[in-house]
Design a protein around this motif. Structure first.
Motif, PDB file in Angstrom:
ATOM      1  N   ALA A  49       0.813  -1.222   0.000  1.00 55.97           N
ATOM      2  CA  ALA A  49       0.000   0.000   0.000  1.00 55.97           C
ATOM      3  C   ALA A  49       0.844   1.269   0.000  1.00 55.97           C
ATOM      4  O   ALA A  49       0.394   2.319  -0.455  1.00 55.97           O
ATOM      5  N   ASP A  50       2.086   1.194   0.486  1.00 52.95           N
ATOM      6  CA  ASP A  50       2.968   2.360   0.519  1.00 52.95           C
ATOM      7  C   ASP A  50       3.857   2.468  -0.712  1.00 52.95           C
ATOM      8  O   ASP A  50       4.724   3.337  -0.775  1.00 52.95           O
ATOM      9  N   GLY A  51       3.678   1.577  -1.666  1.00 53.23           N
ATOM     10  CA  GLY A  51       4.479   1.612  -2.886  1.00 53.23           C
ATOM     11  C   GLY A  51       5.807   0.889  -2.776  1.00 53.23           C
ATOM     12  O   GLY A  51       6.627   0.960  -3.685  1.00 53.23           O
ATOM     13  N   ASN A  52       6.038   0.175  -1.670  1.00 53.18           N
ATOM     14  CA  ASN A  52       7.266  -0.601  -1.518  1.00 53.18           C
ATOM     15  C   ASN A  52       7.145  -1.908  -2.289  1.00 53.18           C
ATOM     16  O   ASN A  52       6.100  -2.551  -2.263  1.00 53.18           O
ATOM     17  N   PRO A  53       8.220  -2.321  -2.965  1.00 51.67           N
ATOM     18  CA  PRO A  53       8.175  -3.573  -3.718  1.00 51.67           C
ATOM     19  C   PRO A  53       8.005  -4.784  -2.793  1.00 51.67           C
ATOM     20  O   PRO A  53       8.490  -4.788  -1.659  1.00 51.67           O
ATOM     21  N   LEU A  54       7.323  -5.792  -3.289  1.00 47.73           N
ATOM     22  CA  LEU A  54       7.207  -7.081  -2.614  1.00 47.73           C
ATOM     23  C   LEU A  54       7.942  -8.105  -3.460  1.00 47.73           C
ATOM     24  O   LEU A  54       7.908  -8.038  -4.689  1.00 47.73           O
ATOM     25  N   ALA A  55       8.628  -9.048  -2.807  1.00 51.34           N
ATOM     26  CA  ALA A  55       9.410 -10.038  -3.542  1.00 51.34           C
ATOM     27  C   ALA A  55       9.406 -11.361  -2.798  1.00 51.34           C
ATOM     28  O   ALA A  55       9.182 -11.408  -1.589  1.00 51.34           O
ATOM     29  N   GLU A  56       9.664 -12.419  -3.549  1.00 47.39           N
ATOM     30  CA  GLU A  56       9.934 -13.723  -2.956  1.00 47.39           C
ATOM     31  C   GLU A  56      11.417 -13.966  -3.116  1.00 47.39           C
ATOM     32  O   GLU A  56      11.929 -14.005  -4.232  1.00 47.39           O
ATOM     33  N   ILE A  57      12.109 -14.107  -1.991  1.00 46.05           N
ATOM     34  CA  ILE A  57      13.542 -14.366  -1.983  1.00 46.05           C
ATOM     35  C   ILE A  57      13.713 -15.800  -1.519  1.00 46.05           C
ATOM     36  O   ILE A  57      13.378 -16.129  -0.387  1.00 46.05           O
ATOM     37  N   ASP A  58      14.203 -16.637  -2.417  1.00 50.16           N
ATOM     38  CA  ASP A  58      14.297 -18.086  -2.173  1.00 50.16           C
ATOM     39  C   ASP A  58      12.975 -18.659  -1.684  1.00 50.16           C
ATOM     40  O   ASP A  58      12.934 -19.474  -0.769  1.00 50.16           O
ATOM     41  N   GLY A  59      11.881 -18.201  -2.271  1.00 57.33           N
ATOM     42  CA  GLY A  59      10.559 -18.726  -1.967  1.00 57.33           C
ATOM     43  C   GLY A  59       9.899 -18.151  -0.727  1.00 57.33           C
ATOM     44  O   GLY A  59       8.776 -18.520  -0.401  1.00 57.33           O
ATOM     45  N   LEU A  65      11.703  -2.531   1.999  1.00 62.63           N
ATOM     46  CA  LEU A  65      11.344  -1.278   2.655  1.00 62.63           C
ATOM     47  C   LEU A  65      12.439  -0.234   2.496  1.00 62.63           C
ATOM     48  O   LEU A  65      13.622  -0.527   2.656  1.00 62.63           O
ATOM     49  N   ARG A  66      12.017   0.976   2.201  1.00 61.45           N
ATOM     50  CA  ARG A  66      12.937   2.116   2.090  1.00 61.45           C
ATOM     51  C   ARG A  66      12.816   2.906   3.384  1.00 61.45           C
ATOM     52  O   ARG A  66      11.728   3.324   3.757  1.00 61.45           O
ATOM     53  N   ARG A  67      13.932   3.110   4.071  1.00 63.69           N
ATOM     54  CA  ARG A  67      13.910   3.722   5.394  1.00 63.69           C
ATOM     55  C   ARG A  67      14.887   4.885   5.505  1.00 63.69           C
ATOM     56  O   ARG A  67      15.880   4.937   4.799  1.00 63.69           O
ATOM     57  N   ILE A  76      17.889   0.429   2.725  1.00 66.15           N
ATOM     58  CA  ILE A  76      16.887  -0.477   2.172  1.00 66.15           C
ATOM     59  C   ILE A  76      16.939  -1.751   2.992  1.00 66.15           C
ATOM     60  O   ILE A  76      18.025  -2.304   3.226  1.00 66.15           O
ATOM     61  N   ILE A  77      15.779  -2.224   3.406  1.00 70.31           N
ATOM     62  CA  ILE A  77      15.698  -3.430   4.222  1.00 70.31           C
ATOM     63  C   ILE A  77      14.696  -4.384   3.568  1.00 70.31           C
ATOM     64  O   ILE A  77      13.616  -3.970   3.162  1.00 70.31           O
ATOM     65  N   CYS A  78      15.064  -5.653   3.491  1.00 76.44           N
ATOM     66  CA  CYS A  78      14.145  -6.699   3.061  1.00 76.44           C
ATOM     67  C   CYS A  78      13.636  -7.373   4.331  1.00 76.44           C
ATOM     68  O   CYS A  78      14.424  -7.974   5.063  1.00 76.44           O
TER      69      CYS A  78
END
Length: 81
Positions: A49-59, A65-67, A76-78
């Motif tokens: 909802a905040d425009g941050n990308p979502l990803a699957e990292i190794d499933g 998150l941009r902080r 940048i934090i995953c």
């Protein structure tokens, strides 16, 4: 009260931006580069909802998150979802 949310894993992604707040595209590029360097698979699945990308990292689902960090720096934090 559940403590499950307190123990989620997060990964700090190196970000050498131009001193500005990272865009969603820069966050995606940094996460993809880090995953490639570390040998992890990375598939982007959308945005939150905040425009941050979502990803699957190794499933495992992660939010990219941009902080604002210490002393005015940016990072940048995953974070595992």
């Amino acid at each position: 009260m559940s403590l499950h949310g307190l123990f989620k894993k997060s990964i700090n992604i190196p970000y050498d931006g131009d001193g500005g707040y990272p865009t969603a595209a820069q966050a995606r590029e940094a996460a993809a580069a880090w995953c490639a360097h570390e040998g992890f698979s990375c598939t982007f699945t959308g945005t939150d909802a905040d425009g941050n990308p979502l990803a699957e990292i190794d499933g495992v689902p992660h939010a990219i998150l941009r902080r604002i960090g210490n002393r005015g720096s940016y990072n940048i934090i995953c974070r595992e979802l």
